[in-house]
Design a protein around this motif. Structure first.
Motif, PDB file in Angstrom:
ATOM      1  N   SER A  26      34.076  33.441  40.915  1.00  0.00           N
ATOM      2  CA  SER A  26      34.871  32.975  39.783  1.00  0.00           C
ATOM      3  C   SER A  26      34.162  33.408  38.501  1.00  0.00           C
ATOM      4  CB  SER A  26      35.007  31.452  39.825  1.00  0.00           C
ATOM      5  OG  SER A  26      33.724  30.852  39.681  1.00  0.00           O
ATOM      6  N   LEU A  27      34.785  33.165  37.352  1.00  0.00           N
ATOM      7  CA  LEU A  27      34.143  33.529  36.087  1.00  0.00           C
ATOM      8  C   LEU A  27      32.811  32.806  35.924  1.00  0.00           C
ATOM      9  CD1 LEU A  27      34.126  34.935  33.359  1.00  0.00           C
ATOM     10  CD2 LEU A  27      35.500  33.042  32.440  1.00  0.00           C
ATOM     11  N   GLN A  28      32.795  31.506  36.247  1.00  0.00           N
ATOM     12  CA  GLN A  28      31.552  30.740  36.138  1.00  0.00           C
ATOM     13  C   GLN A  28      30.501  31.275  37.107  1.00  0.00           C
ATOM     14  OE1 GLN A  28      34.599  29.592  36.558  1.00  0.00           O
ATOM     15  NE2 GLN A  28      35.000  27.686  35.422  1.00  0.00           N
ATOM     16  N   ALA A  29      30.942  31.675  38.308  1.00  0.00           N
ATOM     17  CA  ALA A  29      30.000  32.204  39.296  1.00  0.00           C
ATOM     18  C   ALA A  29      29.437  33.549  38.847  1.00  0.00           C
ATOM     19  CB  ALA A  29      30.693  32.347  40.651  1.00  0.00           C
ATOM     20  N   ARG A  30      30.243  34.367  38.187  1.00  0.00           N
ATOM     21  CA  ARG A  30      29.741  35.649  37.680  1.00  0.00           C
ATOM     22  C   ARG A  30      28.665  35.417  36.626  1.00  0.00           C
ATOM     23  NH1 ARG A  30      34.313  40.058  36.381  1.00  0.00           N
ATOM     24  NH2 ARG A  30      32.419  41.325  36.278  1.00  0.00           N
ATOM     25  N   ILE A  31      28.870  34.400  35.806  1.00  0.00           N
ATOM     26  CA  ILE A  31      27.900  34.102  34.746  1.00  0.00           C
ATOM     27  C   ILE A  31      26.597  33.578  35.344  1.00  0.00           C
ATOM     28  CG2 ILE A  31      27.435  32.617  32.753  1.00  0.00           C
ATOM     29  CD1 ILE A  31      30.431  32.717  32.134  1.00  0.00           C
ATOM     30  N   THR A  32      26.722  32.755  36.390  1.00  0.00           N
ATOM     31  CA  THR A  32      25.532  32.133  36.988  1.00  0.00           C
ATOM     32  C   THR A  32      24.963  32.930  38.159  1.00  0.00           C
ATOM     33  OG1 THR A  32      26.944  30.762  38.413  1.00  0.00           O
ATOM     34  CG2 THR A  32      26.267  29.829  36.286  1.00  0.00           C
ATOM     35  N   GLY A  33      25.622  34.031  38.545  1.00  0.00           N
ATOM     36  CA  GLY A  33      25.106  34.878  39.612  1.00  0.00           C
ATOM     37  C   GLY A  33      25.228  34.282  40.997  1.00  0.00           C
ATOM     38  N   ARG A  34      26.364  33.611  41.268  1.00  0.00           N
ATOM     39  CA  ARG A  34      26.572  32.999  42.573  1.00  0.00           C
ATOM     40  C   ARG A  34      27.748  33.656  43.288  1.00  0.00           C
ATOM     41  NH1 ARG A  34      23.364  28.584  42.651  1.00  0.00           N
ATOM     42  NH2 ARG A  34      24.332  27.688  44.510  1.00  0.00           N
ATOM     43  N   ALA A 138      43.098  44.766  30.588  1.00  0.00           N
ATOM     44  CA  ALA A 138      42.789  46.141  30.980  1.00  0.00           C
ATOM     45  C   ALA A 138      41.296  46.426  30.861  1.00  0.00           C
ATOM     46  CB  ALA A 138      43.594  47.123  30.127  1.00  0.00           C
ATOM     47  N   VAL A 139      40.676  45.936  29.783  1.00  0.00           N
ATOM     48  CA  VAL A 139      39.234  46.136  29.594  1.00  0.00           C
ATOM     49  C   VAL A 139      38.450  45.422  30.693  1.00  0.00           C
ATOM     50  CG1 VAL A 139      37.281  45.625  28.070  1.00  0.00           C
ATOM     51  CG2 VAL A 139      39.403  46.498  27.103  1.00  0.00           C
ATOM     52  N   CYS A 140      38.822  44.165  30.983  1.00  0.00           N
ATOM     53  CA  CYS A 140      38.130  43.405  32.039  1.00  0.00           C
ATOM     54  C   CYS A 140      38.287  44.092  33.390  1.00  0.00           C
ATOM     55  CB  CYS A 140      38.677  41.983  32.105  1.00  0.00           C
ATOM     56  SG  CYS A 140      38.262  40.965  30.672  1.00  0.00           S
ATOM     57  N   ARG A 141      39.478  44.607  33.657  1.00  0.00           N
ATOM     58  CA  ARG A 141      39.714  45.278  34.937  1.00  0.00           C
ATOM     59  C   ARG A 141      38.904  46.566  35.027  1.00  0.00           C
ATOM     60  NH1 ARG A 141      45.580  47.177  37.424  1.00  0.00           N
ATOM     61  NH2 ARG A 141      44.805  47.673  39.516  1.00  0.00           N
ATOM     62  N   PHE A 142      38.805  47.299  33.921  1.00  0.00           N
ATOM     63  CA  PHE A 142      38.046  48.552  33.936  1.00  0.00           C
ATOM     64  C   PHE A 142      36.587  48.304  34.266  1.00  0.00           C
ATOM     65  CE2 PHE A 142      35.389  51.681  31.703  1.00  0.00           C
ATOM     66  CZ  PHE A 142      35.811  52.838  32.337  1.00  0.00           C
ATOM     67  N   LEU A 154      33.692  50.950  53.653  1.00  0.00           N
ATOM     68  CA  LEU A 154      34.332  51.126  52.352  1.00  0.00           C
ATOM     69  C   LEU A 154      34.258  49.803  51.599  1.00  0.00           C
ATOM     70  CD1 LEU A 154      36.122  53.068  50.585  1.00  0.00           C
ATOM     71  CD2 LEU A 154      38.103  52.008  51.699  1.00  0.00           C
ATOM     72  N   ILE A 155      33.908  49.870  50.314  1.00  0.00           N
ATOM     73  CA  ILE A 155      33.820  48.677  49.491  1.00  0.00           C
ATOM     74  C   ILE A 155      34.886  48.738  48.401  1.00  0.00           C
ATOM     75  CG2 ILE A 155      32.401  47.379  47.858  1.00  0.00           C
ATOM     76  CD1 ILE A 155      29.967  48.164  49.400  1.00  0.00           C
ATOM     77  N   LEU A 156      35.674  47.680  48.300  1.00  0.00           N
ATOM     78  CA  LEU A 156      36.686  47.548  47.249  1.00  0.00           C
ATOM     79  C   LEU A 156      36.274  46.419  46.324  1.00  0.00           C
ATOM     80  CD1 LEU A 156      39.904  47.650  49.496  1.00  0.00           C
ATOM     81  CD2 LEU A 156      38.663  49.587  48.506  1.00  0.00           C
ATOM     82  N   VAL A 157      36.234  46.711  45.046  1.00  0.00           N
ATOM     83  CA  VAL A 157      35.895  45.688  44.050  1.00  0.00           C
ATOM     84  C   VAL A 157      37.107  45.514  43.146  1.00  0.00           C
ATOM     85  CG1 VAL A 157      34.269  44.963  42.271  1.00  0.00           C
ATOM     86  CG2 VAL A 157      33.512  46.492  44.104  1.00  0.00           C
ATOM     87  N   ARG A 158      37.573  44.270  43.022  1.00  0.00           N
ATOM     88  CA  ARG A 158      38.784  44.005  42.255  1.00  0.00           C
ATOM     89  C   ARG A 158      38.597  42.779  41.382  1.00  0.00           C
ATOM     90  NH1 ARG A 158      42.422  44.081  47.566  1.00  0.00           N
ATOM     91  NH2 ARG A 158      41.530  42.014  47.527  1.00  0.00           N
ATOM     92  N   GLY A 159      39.513  42.633  40.406  1.00  0.00           N
ATOM     93  CA  GLY A 159      39.492  41.441  39.580  1.00  0.00           C
ATOM     94  C   GLY A 159      39.524  41.733  38.098  1.00  0.00           C
ATOM     95  N   TYR A 160      39.620  40.676  37.337  1.00  0.00           N
ATOM     96  CA  TYR A 160      39.596  40.726  35.877  1.00  0.00           C
ATOM     97  C   TYR A 160      38.414  39.849  35.434  1.00  0.00           C
ATOM     98  CZ  TYR A 160      44.293  42.655  36.408  1.00  0.00           C
ATOM     99  OH  TYR A 160      45.348  43.436  36.764  1.00  0.00           O
ATOM    100  N   MET A 161      38.674  38.591  35.180  1.00  0.00           N
ATOM    101  CA  MET A 161      37.594  37.640  34.940  1.00  0.00           C
ATOM    102  C   MET A 161      36.933  37.252  36.269  1.00  0.00           C
ATOM    103  SD  MET A 161      37.606  37.218  31.659  1.00  0.00           S
ATOM    104  CE  MET A 161      38.667  37.249  30.208  1.00  0.00           C
ATOM    105  N   ARG A 162      37.794  37.020  37.257  1.00  0.00           N
ATOM    106  CA  ARG A 162      37.337  36.718  38.606  1.00  0.00           C
ATOM    107  C   ARG A 162      37.052  38.035  39.325  1.00  0.00           C
ATOM    108  NH1 ARG A 162      38.315  32.337  42.167  1.00  0.00           N
ATOM    109  NH2 ARG A 162      38.535  32.916  44.345  1.00  0.00           N
ATOM    110  N   ARG A 163      36.105  38.036  40.251  1.00  0.00           N
ATOM    111  CA  ARG A 163      35.701  39.274  40.925  1.00  0.00           C
ATOM    112  C   ARG A 163      35.655  39.052  42.433  1.00  0.00           C
ATOM    113  NH1 ARG A 163      30.390  41.587  42.130  1.00  0.00           N
ATOM    114  NH2 ARG A 163      30.435  43.870  41.991  1.00  0.00           N
ATOM    115  N   SER A 164      36.221  40.000  43.170  1.00  0.00           N
ATOM    116  CA  SER A 164      36.144  39.942  44.623  1.00  0.00           C
ATOM    117  C   SER A 164      35.655  41.288  45.148  1.00  0.00           C
ATOM    118  CB  SER A 164      37.501  39.592  45.235  1.00  0.00           C
ATOM    119  OG  SER A 164      38.450  40.602  44.974  1.00  0.00           O
TER     120      SER A 164
END
Length: 229
Positions: A26-34, A138-142, A154-164
């Motif tokens: 989640s966005l909070q997890a991206r900030i805290t590295g979880r 668009a910027v967040c997705r890029f 194969l690794i797929l990375v997707r998301g905007y604020m949230r990342r999977s």
């Protein structure tokens, strides 16, 4: 595996039935590295309950790495593998949907001007806000999405604020289809979908824009693993 507080959920999945591993932030997890991890397999979620096969709930990067190394060592490199972001020419390919969006906005403003000119100011403010949100997305997705073509998976990375991050072995991919608009075709990039043996929720995985030449590598490795079986 088991999880739950008031209602305990237990399930057992043979390792060979696991077709992919998905890490979510989640966005909070991206900030805290979880990170949170779940496995993708056949059947889980097909009963209409939208049930997910959680492997590890939110944990630090080091803890997640240790869990993966212990439970699924074949997927343990997913955290260390660098994510290759979409090529910069993706901005050119995005001009087509953005142009369609601007045409729709212009048509809406002309309609308001024609029938309700007293609401024009509010409409312009709303349109400007939606346009800024579109550009921010668009910027967040890029800076988030990408594809990494590794030797064994194969690794797929997707998301905007949230990342999977989804890691799938080539032998688990049923087929892959790609598509291009005319700008993407001219700039040598494409996007698409790959299909797995999985629940209806996870059967189709979208693939962000990547370079054309990487598709030949993916195809050859899919065929190689297929022949090996």
């Amino acid at each position: 595996m088991s999880y739950g507080l008031f209602k305990k959920v237990h399930y057992t999945i043979p390792v060979e039935k696991i077709n992919a591993v998905k890490l979510t932030q989640s966005l909070q997890a991206r900030i805290t590295g979880r990170y949170m991890a779940e496995v993708i397999n056949v059947g889980m979620g097909d009963d209409g309950t939208d049930q997910k096969a959680f492997l590890v709930l939110y944990s630090s990067r080091n803890s997640m790495q240790n869990y993966l190394q212990m439970l699924l060592p074949e997927f343990s490199d997913i955290l260390a593998a660098p994510a290759e972001k979409q090529p910069r020419v993706v901005w050119a390919a995005w001009l087509i949907p953005f142009s369609g969006y601007l045409v729709a906005i212009a048509a809406g403003l002309l309609t308001v001007l024609e029938f309700r000119p007293d609401f024009l100011k509010q409409t312009v403010i709303a349109a400007a806000g939606m346009t800024l949100l579109f550009l921010l997305s668009a910027v967040c997705r890029f800076f988030t999405a990408g594809v990494s073509v590794k030797e064994d998976y194969l690794i797929l990375v997707r998301g905007y604020m949230r990342r999977s991050v989804i890691c799938v072995s080539y032998d688990k991919i049923q087929h892959i289809n790609t598509k291009q608009n005319f700008i993407a075709q001219k700039t040598g990039i494409q996007k698409g979908n790959l299909h797995l043996l999985a629940s209806a929720l996870n059967m189709t995985q979208s693939v962000p824009y990547f370079r054309e030449e990487e598709l030949d590598v993916i195809k050859s490795r899919m065929l190689k693993t297929s022949h090996a079986q």
